[in-house]
Design a protein around this motif. Sequence first.
Motif, PDB file in Angstrom:
ATOM      1  N   HIS A  33     -26.498  24.883 -34.248  1.00 42.18           N
ATOM      2  CA  HIS A  33     -25.857  23.633 -34.638  1.00 42.18           C
ATOM      3  C   HIS A  33     -25.607  22.728 -33.443  1.00 42.18           C
ATOM      4  O   HIS A  33     -25.127  21.605 -33.611  1.00 42.18           O
ATOM      5  N   ASP A  34     -25.910  23.219 -32.240  1.00 38.85           N
ATOM      6  CA  ASP A  34     -25.715  22.442 -31.012  1.00 38.85           C
ATOM      7  C   ASP A  34     -27.017  22.467 -30.212  1.00 38.85           C
ATOM      8  O   ASP A  34     -27.159  23.202 -29.243  1.00 38.85           O
ATOM      9  N   THR A  90     -27.005  21.962 -26.289  1.00 37.02           N
ATOM     10  CA  THR A  90     -26.576  23.131 -25.521  1.00 37.02           C
ATOM     11  C   THR A  90     -27.672  24.183 -25.485  1.00 37.02           C
ATOM     12  O   THR A  90     -27.939  24.795 -24.440  1.00 37.02           O
TER      13      THR A  90
END
Length: 348
Positions: free
Chosen positions: A263-264, A267
């Motif tokens: 979801h990131d 990152t």
Amino acid sequence: MIRQTLTSLSSIAEIDADMIIDVRAPSEFAHDHVPGAVNLPVLSDAERVEVGTIYSQQSPFLARKVGAAMVAANAARHLRGPLADLLGDWQPLVYCWRGGQRSGSFATILDQVGWRVHLIEGGYRSYRKTVSQMLYDTPLAHRLMIVDGHTGTGKTALLHHLRDQGAQILDLENLAGHRGSLFGAQKDGQPSQKMFETQLASALQILDPNKLTWVEGESSKIGARVIPPSVWARMGAAPRIEITAPIAARAAFLATAYADLTHDTETFIGLIHRLRHYHAKDTILDWQGLATVGDWQSLAKQLMVEHYDPRYAKSQARAVQRPEQMALAALDHQSLSDTARQLIAEFN
């Protein structure tokens, strides 16, 4: 009445205390503390520095006088705040750094209120010594069984299924606040090494050494936390079960298990960049491209085949013992639950 309590883990666990109170400064508490303790500091970090400066630069007497005033003011704040509604039968267990003036002063005030107060003899320093002796100086008595396997074979999930079905487990990754790989960091970060060891000692204390304890196979470090020598040595000598599964099942499992990272994307791409010292530039760019478009299963498959599996094979080649293998066709909830049941029936 103020009662002195021995600093062994079992002695503290046996005390019928309603609250364990750490009166050290917040930074000391954050670094490490007795499990379950709450921080009611009698000196703040700034006050502690101020008293120490007065002690070294002016006089010990003045430092004690200034410190006593600060302790009294902070004790009053605690009595009017978190301790305000407690009844006469409440029993606290209090400690500071070495069982000296800070905990003694606060314990005296609580005792004068009428509460039955326990003090940890020697304070946190003595408690820390017992943890170090257990994890560094004493051979671990627990019977361990290691759950091993390639990345993505659901080892942690299997460990939790074992626990849910009544088996003893030691969840090192949970204690270390890390899932054990480059992509294993968790949002709350890792505890300090001392806090990790404190939590580990506490977890071991409540396990029955005569009953089998299941542990996930790890390297000697989980993130930045080092597994202490007594535990590491016992893990190295323990029998192992190696979980195997098809690459497609492993990729699907990882895409779900690491949903917080998927979801990131930004990152995740940054973490892939940290693999640049091990793989060609074009490979890194390909992996980052898969992350950009959200093709998580393809990315998981390539990371396992090209990065993690070769490293696991290399580590297994150095192993003295050959593990017993258990092949799983799938890594869904039911498959892992059935596997846990089978393992308990066979080994417990």
